[in-house]
Design a protein around this motif. Structure first.
Motif, PDB file in Angstrom:
ATOM      1  N   MET A 233     -18.593  -4.942  45.467  1.00 31.76           N
ATOM      2  CA  MET A 233     -19.506  -3.950  44.922  1.00 31.76           C
ATOM      3  C   MET A 233     -18.951  -3.243  43.701  1.00 31.76           C
ATOM      4  O   MET A 233     -17.852  -2.689  43.734  1.00 31.76           O
ATOM      5  CB  MET A 233     -19.837  -2.919  45.995  1.00 31.76           C
ATOM      6  CG  MET A 233     -21.276  -2.451  45.976  1.00 31.76           C
ATOM      7  SD  MET A 233     -21.600  -1.410  47.387  1.00 31.76           S
ATOM      8  CE  MET A 233     -21.414  -2.569  48.723  1.00 31.76           C
ATOM      9  N   ASP A 234     -19.697  -3.290  42.632  1.00 25.87           N
ATOM     10  CA  ASP A 234     -19.438  -2.481  41.438  1.00 25.87           C
ATOM     11  C   ASP A 234     -20.648  -1.560  41.312  1.00 25.87           C
ATOM     12  O   ASP A 234     -21.661  -1.905  40.706  1.00 25.87           O
ATOM     13  CB  ASP A 234     -19.290  -3.374  40.200  1.00 25.87           C
ATOM     14  CG  ASP A 234     -18.929  -2.576  38.953  1.00 25.87           C
ATOM     15  OD1 ASP A 234     -19.187  -1.365  38.932  1.00 25.87           O
ATOM     16  OD2 ASP A 234     -18.407  -3.173  37.996  1.00 25.87           O
ATOM     17  N   VAL A 235     -20.536  -0.389  41.913  1.00 26.41           N
ATOM     18  CA  VAL A 235     -21.687   0.505  42.010  1.00 26.41           C
ATOM     19  C   VAL A 235     -22.191   0.917  40.635  1.00 26.41           C
ATOM     20  O   VAL A 235     -23.401   0.962  40.386  1.00 26.41           O
ATOM     21  CB  VAL A 235     -21.331   1.755  42.850  1.00 26.41           C
ATOM     22  CG1 VAL A 235     -22.519   2.702  42.911  1.00 26.41           C
ATOM     23  CG2 VAL A 235     -20.901   1.352  44.245  1.00 26.41           C
ATOM     24  N   ARG A 236     -21.266   1.190  39.720  1.00 26.56           N
ATOM     25  CA  ARG A 236     -21.682   1.622  38.384  1.00 26.56           C
ATOM     26  C   ARG A 236     -22.506   0.535  37.696  1.00 26.56           C
ATOM     27  O   ARG A 236     -23.528   0.810  37.070  1.00 26.56           O
ATOM     28  CB  ARG A 236     -20.458   1.975  37.542  1.00 26.56           C
ATOM     29  CG  ARG A 236     -20.793   2.453  36.141  1.00 26.56           C
ATOM     30  CD  ARG A 236     -19.573   2.976  35.432  1.00 26.56           C
ATOM     31  NE  ARG A 236     -19.002   4.116  36.142  1.00 26.56           N
ATOM     32  CZ  ARG A 236     -17.863   4.733  35.779  1.00 26.56           C
ATOM     33  NH1 ARG A 236     -17.200   4.298  34.717  1.00 26.56           N
ATOM     34  NH2 ARG A 236     -17.423   5.759  36.456  1.00 26.56           N
ATOM     35  N   ARG A 237     -22.058  -0.720  37.838  1.00 27.27           N
ATOM     36  CA  ARG A 237     -22.794  -1.819  37.205  1.00 27.27           C
ATOM     37  C   ARG A 237     -24.179  -1.963  37.827  1.00 27.27           C
ATOM     38  O   ARG A 237     -25.169  -2.182  37.126  1.00 27.27           O
ATOM     39  CB  ARG A 237     -22.018  -3.135  37.360  1.00 27.27           C
ATOM     40  CG  ARG A 237     -22.720  -4.346  36.704  1.00 27.27           C
ATOM     41  CD  ARG A 237     -21.879  -5.591  36.886  1.00 27.27           C
ATOM     42  NE  ARG A 237     -21.816  -5.996  38.267  1.00 27.27           N
ATOM     43  CZ  ARG A 237     -22.725  -6.776  38.846  1.00 27.27           C
ATOM     44  NH1 ARG A 237     -23.771  -7.221  38.170  1.00 27.27           N
ATOM     45  NH2 ARG A 237     -22.591  -7.131  40.117  1.00 27.27           N
ATOM     46  N   LEU A 238     -24.254  -1.821  39.158  1.00 24.93           N
ATOM     47  CA  LEU A 238     -25.549  -1.919  39.820  1.00 24.93           C
ATOM     48  C   LEU A 238     -26.504  -0.833  39.342  1.00 24.93           C
ATOM     49  O   LEU A 238     -27.682  -1.082  39.079  1.00 24.93           O
ATOM     50  CB  LEU A 238     -25.377  -1.811  41.338  1.00 24.93           C
ATOM     51  CG  LEU A 238     -24.973  -3.081  42.098  1.00 24.93           C
ATOM     52  CD1 LEU A 238     -24.811  -2.768  43.574  1.00 24.93           C
ATOM     53  CD2 LEU A 238     -25.987  -4.189  41.901  1.00 24.93           C
ATOM     54  N   LEU A 239     -25.999   0.387  39.229  1.00 23.98           N
ATOM     55  CA  LEU A 239     -26.845   1.491  38.786  1.00 23.98           C
ATOM     56  C   LEU A 239     -27.351   1.279  37.366  1.00 23.98           C
ATOM     57  O   LEU A 239     -28.486   1.627  37.035  1.00 23.98           O
ATOM     58  CB  LEU A 239     -26.073   2.815  38.875  1.00 23.98           C
ATOM     59  CG  LEU A 239     -25.824   3.353  40.296  1.00 23.98           C
ATOM     60  CD1 LEU A 239     -24.872   4.531  40.253  1.00 23.98           C
ATOM     61  CD2 LEU A 239     -27.135   3.755  40.954  1.00 23.98           C
ATOM     62  N   GLU A 240     -26.500   0.686  36.530  1.00 22.79           N
ATOM     63  CA  GLU A 240     -26.882   0.496  35.128  1.00 22.79           C
ATOM     64  C   GLU A 240     -27.816  -0.694  34.941  1.00 22.79           C
ATOM     65  O   GLU A 240     -28.741  -0.644  34.123  1.00 22.79           O
ATOM     66  CB  GLU A 240     -25.628   0.313  34.270  1.00 22.79           C
ATOM     67  CG  GLU A 240     -24.774   1.574  34.161  1.00 22.79           C
ATOM     68  CD  GLU A 240     -23.477   1.315  33.418  1.00 22.79           C
ATOM     69  OE1 GLU A 240     -23.167   0.117  33.165  1.00 22.79           O
ATOM     70  OE2 GLU A 240     -22.767   2.303  33.097  1.00 22.79           O
ATOM     71  N   THR A 241     -27.575  -1.773  35.678  1.00 20.27           N
ATOM     72  CA  THR A 241     -28.333  -3.001  35.456  1.00 20.27           C
ATOM     73  C   THR A 241     -29.536  -3.144  36.370  1.00 20.27           C
ATOM     74  O   THR A 241     -30.597  -3.609  35.952  1.00 20.27           O
ATOM     75  CB  THR A 241     -27.431  -4.233  35.634  1.00 20.27           C
ATOM     76  OG1 THR A 241     -26.921  -4.251  36.974  1.00 20.27           O
ATOM     77  CG2 THR A 241     -26.270  -4.197  34.652  1.00 20.27           C
ATOM     78  N   THR A 242     -29.382  -2.765  37.631  1.00 26.11           N
ATOM     79  CA  THR A 242     -30.462  -2.947  38.609  1.00 26.11           C
ATOM     80  C   THR A 242     -30.547  -1.732  39.517  1.00 26.11           C
ATOM     81  O   THR A 242     -30.153  -1.767  40.689  1.00 26.11           O
ATOM     82  CB  THR A 242     -30.221  -4.220  39.453  1.00 26.11           C
ATOM     83  OG1 THR A 242     -29.699  -5.264  38.658  1.00 26.11           O
ATOM     84  CG2 THR A 242     -31.517  -4.682  40.120  1.00 26.11           C
TER      85      THR A 242
END
Length: 253
Positions: free
Chosen positions: A114-123
Motif C-alpha cells: 500500500m502506498d496510501v499517498r499514491r492511491l489518494l492522488e491517482t484513485t
C-alpha cells in the motif's frame, strides 16, 4: 507471485460489496500491480507489536489470529477468516502494530502493498473503499464488545460461535476461544459439552461443528428467550369483596 484480473476483482468486490464481475476496470488496473499471492504455513507471524506493516493481507483461505501478550497473559483479540483484511488500519495510518498476527491454520492470502499517498492522488475512489473497510472493522470491534458486555458465558460462547464460524464449522481450539473471551479453558469446555449434549454442536480436535444454528442463535440473542408471563392485575382484596357484596368499603366524602 503475480495475481490474475479475477483475483484483483475479488478483492475489490470484497471492499465494495458487489459482484466481482461488475467492479470498475480502473480499480483493477491500479490495484493489480500491488497484489501478490502469499501462502503461509500454520504458526507463521505476519507482523508483531512494533512492526509497521507496509500493506494488508486479504485472507482467501485459512485463519489468522490477532493476539496481545504472551504466556499466561496472552489474549486473542480477534480471528480473521476468509474475506477479511489483516493489518489494514496500521498500513493506512502508517503506525506500529500493537498486536501479533499469526496464522492458526495454513493460509492463502492476497497481499496488498500500500502506498496510501499514491492511491489518494491517482484513485481517490479506491482509497475511499479502503477507508470504508477500516471504519467497518472498527465498528464491528465495538459492536462485538458491546454485545458481550453483561452476557452470561453461555450467551457469549454461542454468539462467538455464530459470528466466527465459516459455514457450520469453527476451526479453533477451546484454548483460543477461552483467550478470546478472557475466561478459563475449563469453563469453555463445560459450556461446549453442555451444548453438545443438547445436540447443538459436535466437538472434535481444535474444531466445532454447528448442528443446530437455531438453538445457538436463540442462546446468543436474549430477544429469543421466553419471557415469563406476568399475572394479570387484580384489584385489592378489600375492593374486590366490596364489589362482590354490592357495597364499598370507602366512606362517602
Amino acid at each position: 507471485m503475480g495475481v490474475s484480473i479475477k483475483d484483483a476483482a475479488w478483492l475489490i468486490s470484497r471492499l465494495d460489496s458487489r459482484d466481482p464481475r461488475t467492479v470498475r476496470a480502473d480499480h483493477i488496473a491500479v490495484i493489480r500491480p500491488s497484489l501478490t499471492v502469499r501462502r503461509m504455513a500454520r504458526g507463521e507471524v505476519l507482523f508483531a507489536p512494533g512492526d509497521v506493516p507496509n500493506g494488508a493481507w486479504a485472507i482467501r483461505r485459512g485463519l489468522v489470529e490477532l493476539s496481545v501478550g504472551a504466556g499466561r497473559g496472552r489474549g486473542i483479540v480477534d480471528i480473521a477468516k476468509r474475506g477479511e483484511l489483516v493489518g489494514l488500519s496500521y498500513a493506512l495510518l502508517d503506525r506500529p502494530a500493537d498486536v501479533t498476527a499469526r496464522t492458526v491454520t495454513s493460509v492463502e492470502a492476497l497481499f496488498l502493498a500500500m502506498d496510501v499517498r499514491r492511491l489518494l492522488e491517482t484513485t481517490p475512489s479506491l482509497a475511499r473503499l479502503l477507508l470504508q473497510e477500516m471504519s467497518r472493522q472498527v465498528l464491528e470491534t465495538r459492536a462485538r464488545i458491546r454485545q458481550l458486555l453483561g452476557r452470561t458465558l453461555s450467551e457469549r460462547i454461542a454468539r462467538l460461535l455464530m459470528g466466527e464460524a465459516e459455514g457450520r464449522r469453527l476451526t479453533v481450539s477451546q484454548s483460543a476461544i477461552a483467550q478470546m473471551l478472557g475466561v478459563q479453558r475449563s469453563s469453555v469446555n463445560r459450556v461446549l459439552r453442555s451444548f453438545e449434549e443438547q445436540g447443538w454442536l459436535r466437538l472434535s480436535y481444535a474444531s466445532v461443528e454447528i448442528l443446530d444454528s437455531g438453538a445457538l442463535e436463540a442462546m446468543a440473542d436474549p430477544g429469543h428467550r421466553v419471557v415469563p408471563i406476568e399475572r394479570p392485575w387484580e384489584p385489592p382484596r378489600s375492593t374486590r369483596r366490596s364489589e362482590e357484596g354490592g357495597a364499598t368499603s370507602e366512606q362517602p366524602r
